[in-house]
Enzyme design. Structure first.
Site, mmCIF file in Angstrom:
data_model
loop_
_atom_site.group_PDB
_atom_site.id
_atom_site.type_symbol
_atom_site.label_atom_id
_atom_site.label_comp_id
_atom_site.label_asym_id
_atom_site.label_seq_id
_atom_site.Cartn_x
_atom_site.Cartn_y
_atom_site.Cartn_z
ATOM 1 C CB SER A 112 5.696 2.524 -7.576
ATOM 2 O OG SER A 112 5.199 1.551 -8.465
ATOM 3 C CG HIS A 115 7.658 3.864 -3.626
ATOM 4 N ND1 HIS A 115 8.683 4.603 -4.184
ATOM 5 C CD2 HIS A 115 7.444 2.838 -4.478
ATOM 6 C CE1 HIS A 115 9.048 4.055 -5.334
ATOM 7 N NE2 HIS A 115 8.314 2.971 -5.532
ATOM 8 C CE LYS A 131 11.583 1.818 -4.403
ATOM 9 N NZ LYS A 131 10.732 0.636 -4.352
#
Ligand SMILES: *Cc1c(COP(=O)(O)O)cnc(C)c1O
Length: 396
Positions: free
Chosen positions: A183, A211, A246
């Site tokens: 990240s 992610h 996310k």
């Protein structure tokens, strides 16, 4: 004043003096490429994980409301008592299909998924080997796996990992755990090499792709797809974890995806599954709709990549030092923590919401601004941000 209060005050004073004390900003409407912050007005958002622009997508919102009407506010139970609704099965089935795994199981967050997974797999004498830059939830999950031996390998260093695995040959079960996308750097774990190393040492590879999912690979299936790895079998990652908070709708929730036996075992033994409420149906329904949209509109992933390229090239043209990667995280290296924080404040004054990270989140001297792109950004949003970066270039 009690000893506790004295200690808290001292720490808070130190944080203020160091310029790293956080104050919360309040959004007064939904998140998106543009949002409103209380006291500041409209800003362009370049610090959100809303990679595919689905957090406020009308169909995602409507699916959540439908779930709310149909199933009510929540489960009022853990999964194994009376907290498993058909929407859980539906979402888990879709997740497994999307990721190419045999099965999947949801948790209320990916933090929870990591903490529910690692300690339940590991016993005394086993070992867990973790990349040094892994997410905090993996570090904490490792701590909860206490009877197992814990080791760390240098970031992305497969040769060093193999040395560690060689030293742990006596451990019956060895888990190698890594973020798919890191990240703070935006870079990827070298998954093909990690798979090969794990096969050589009969270790199990766990990848947290929070992610990566929705971001990498032509269909947004994540870091394994980026590297053309299969979703299951000896040539692929053994177990995946990820977030629904996310790219996949942004509400909350996480999952473990992998072999059916792992999932069934977690239903039996994973402590958050046994002792904590299930994912709220509203969230399950929103996330399923987000997956639906991603499957029907893979062009969102291509748009995200195009937007990321536009931002990265623009920043480079202005002379900023930008890290390279295929992810949607664009770190701008600044150096001193105070300077990174000041720049993020100056950007916000100009209506550009970007966050600066300094010590202790990243090493001293490696402070950075982290720019994150979304498929929902337009060229104009990106160019407006680049104008602000240009105006501040002398200061950076
Ligand atoms: C964001 C993130 C998490 C936390 O996800 P939540 O669902 O918000 O708990 C876990 N792991 C990694 C690698 C992340 O980037």
């Amino acid at each position: 004043m009690t000893a506790l209060q004295r200690r808290l005050r001292k720490t808070l004073t130190e944080l203020r003096a160091a310029g790293t004390h956080k104050t919360l900003r309040h959004l007064t409407g939904p998140t998106g490429p543009v949002t409103r912050i209380e006291g500041l007005g409209e800003v362009l958002v370049f610090c959100s994980n809303n990679y595919l622009g689905l957090a406020n997508h009308p169909a995602v919102v409507e699916a959540g409301m439908e779930g709310l009407r149909r199933y009510g506010a929540g489960t009022a139970s853990v999964r194994f008592i009376c907290g498993t609704f058909e929407c859980h099965r539906e979402l888990e089935h879709r997740l497994a299909q999307f990721l190419g795994t045999e099965a999947a199981l949801t948790y209320v967050s990916c933090w929870n998924a990591n903490e529910g997974l690692l300690p339940s797999l590991l016993q005394e004498g086993d070992a867990i080997v973790s990349d040094e830059l892994n997410h905090a939830s993996i570090i904490d999950a490792g701590r909860l796996s206490r009877p197992a031996t814990r080791r760390v390998f240098p970031h992305g260093d497969v040769a060093a990992l193999e040395t560690v695995l060689g030293e742990l040959d006596a451990a019956p079960v060895r888990l190698v755990v890594t973020d798919g996308v890191f990240s703070m750097e935006g870079d990827l774990a070298p998954l093909p090499e990690l798979v090969a190393a794990c096969r050589r040492h009969a270790a199990t590879l766990v990848v947290d792709d929070s992610h990566g999912v929705g971001v990498l690979g032509a269909h947004g299936r994540g870091t394994p797809e980026h590297f053309h790895l299969p979703g299951h079998g000896p040539d692929g990652v053994d177990i995946l974890t990820g977030t629904l908070g996310k790219a996949l709708g942004g509400a909350a929730g996480g999952y473990v995806a992998g072999p059916a036996a792992v999932i069934d075992y977690l239903i039996q033994r994973s402590r958050p599954q046994l002792f904590s409420n299930a994912l709220p149906p509203t969230v399950a329904c929103s996330a399923a709709k987000a997956l639906d949209i991603l499957e029907h509109e893979p062009e969102r992933v291509a748009q995200l990549h195009a937007n990321t390229d536009r931002m990265r090239h623009g920043l480079r043209r202005l002379g900023y030092q930008v890290l390279d990667s295929p992810s949607a995280i664009v770190p701008i290296m600044i150096g001193a923590s105070a300077r990174a924080i000041r720049l993020s404040e100056q950007l916000l004054d100009r209506g550009i919401f970007v966050v600066g990270f300094g010590f202790p989140v990243v090493p001293e001297g490696a402070a950075r601004l982290r720019v994150q792109l979304s498929a929902a950004h337009t060229d104009q949003h990106i160019d407006t941000a680049l104008d602000a970066f240009e105006a501040l270039r002398a200061d950076a």
